[in-house]
Design a protein around this motif. Sequence first.
Motif, PDB file in Angstrom:
ATOM      1  N   GLY A 283       0.802  -1.212   0.000  1.00  0.00           N
ATOM      2  CA  GLY A 283       0.000   0.000   0.000  1.00  0.00           C
ATOM      3  C   GLY A 283       0.836   1.263   0.000  1.00  0.00           C
ATOM      4  O   GLY A 283       1.945   1.301   0.525  1.00  0.00           O
ATOM      5  N   GLU A 284       0.287   2.299  -0.599  1.00  0.00           N
ATOM      6  CA  GLU A 284       0.900   3.615  -0.591  1.00  0.00           C
ATOM      7  C   GLU A 284      -0.102   4.623  -0.048  1.00  0.00           C
ATOM      8  O   GLU A 284      -1.310   4.494  -0.254  1.00  0.00           O
ATOM      9  CB  GLU A 284       1.336   4.023  -2.003  1.00  0.00           C
ATOM     10  N   ALA A 285       0.395   5.625   0.645  1.00  0.00           N
ATOM     11  CA  ALA A 285      -0.472   6.650   1.213  1.00  0.00           C
ATOM     12  C   ALA A 285      -1.211   7.395   0.108  1.00  0.00           C
ATOM     13  O   ALA A 285      -0.655   7.665  -0.964  1.00  0.00           O
ATOM     14  CB  ALA A 285       0.344   7.626   2.049  1.00  0.00           C
ATOM     15  N   ILE A 286      -2.470   7.707   0.363  1.00  0.00           N
ATOM     16  CA  ILE A 286      -3.272   8.455  -0.594  1.00  0.00           C
ATOM     17  C   ILE A 286      -3.770   9.735   0.065  1.00  0.00           C
ATOM     18  O   ILE A 286      -3.867   9.838   1.288  1.00  0.00           O
ATOM     19  CB  ILE A 286      -4.457   7.631  -1.127  1.00  0.00           C
ATOM     20  N   ARG A 287      -4.112  10.716  -0.780  1.00  0.00           N
ATOM     21  CA  ARG A 287      -4.508  12.024  -0.275  1.00  0.00           C
ATOM     22  C   ARG A 287      -5.505  12.656  -1.232  1.00  0.00           C
ATOM     23  O   ARG A 287      -5.405  12.488  -2.458  1.00  0.00           O
ATOM     24  CB  ARG A 287      -3.283  12.934  -0.166  1.00  0.00           C
ATOM     25  N   VAL A 288      -6.476  13.378  -0.686  1.00  0.00           N
ATOM     26  CA  VAL A 288      -7.454  14.075  -1.515  1.00  0.00           C
ATOM     27  C   VAL A 288      -6.778  15.202  -2.283  1.00  0.00           C
ATOM     28  O   VAL A 288      -5.644  15.586  -1.989  1.00  0.00           O
ATOM     29  CB  VAL A 288      -8.611  14.632  -0.665  1.00  0.00           C
ATOM     30  N   SER A 289      -7.492  15.752  -3.247  1.00  0.00           N
ATOM     31  CA  SER A 289      -6.945  16.811  -4.095  1.00  0.00           C
ATOM     32  C   SER A 289      -6.886  18.146  -3.365  1.00  0.00           C
ATOM     33  O   SER A 289      -7.463  18.319  -2.285  1.00  0.00           O
ATOM     34  CB  SER A 289      -7.818  16.965  -5.343  1.00  0.00           C
ATOM     35  N   GLY A 290      -6.233  19.099  -3.993  1.00  0.00           N
ATOM     36  CA  GLY A 290      -6.174  20.458  -3.473  1.00  0.00           C
ATOM     37  C   GLY A 290      -7.015  21.433  -4.265  1.00  0.00           C
ATOM     38  O   GLY A 290      -6.807  22.648  -4.167  1.00  0.00           O
TER      39      GLY A 290
END
Length: 267
Positions: free
Chosen positions: A143-150
């Motif tokens: 797994g890799e960390a995910i993040r919402v958009s800006g």
Amino acid sequence: MTGYADDLALAHRLADAADAISMARFGALDLRVESKPDLTPVSDADTAVEREIRALLAEQRPDDGLLGEEYGATAATGARQWVVDPIDGTKNFVRGVPIWATLIALLEQGRPVAGVVSAPALGRRWWAARGTGAYAGPDATRGEAIRVSGVRELADASLCYSSLGGWEEAGLLEPVLQLMRDTWRSRAYGDFYGYMLLAEGALDVMIEPELSLWDVAALVPIVTEAGGTCTDLAGRPAPAGAETSAVASNSLLHSDILDRLARPAAR
């Protein structure tokens, strides 16, 4: 990772067991499909997956409660409850569309604290627990960390929604159509998938007028740990009951979306 590490590891094992069953039945010529009282379909894969998860949880977490879409609720001795949708996207599953997933959530005091979403036909899994961040990958070991958009402006946003028929029944079709006109792009990916694309930053808003606890419980920790916000249409933290609505966003657009979807009587 602390706090919910053991619970999240167990949720992954539950998802592994679910994937083995569901993939064996996906596209099977002898797949059995029936209609539930609400006329939604249920396949033998749905019931088999939930039975397996129930058996594993009875062995591993006998004191925890369990709510599943197909077999209802079992009592808990404490404040913890697992919530399971064995196959979210059954209509896709029975038609051979690969966008479906098993949703597994852990609730404490009624609030989601951990969630796993496993979509084996896509080769993709998403997971999160409170305070750990959100991750995605082929499996728990990659797994890799995910993040919402800006994205900050609605005119630059990608909007995802459920069926327009549902919004029409909710009396909010015109506000949703206006949202579609005002955003950069709009698509109806449906079910769990829009929320996971939001958590990955691939789109910016996901809205749904009506869904059950098992449809959303596993999604909330992933969206929020990725930096997003998930509420109902009234702005209350989702899930706001056994039957609820959902507005999920990258947080930056959330207030604007809620204002635009406010019912006329509430304005």
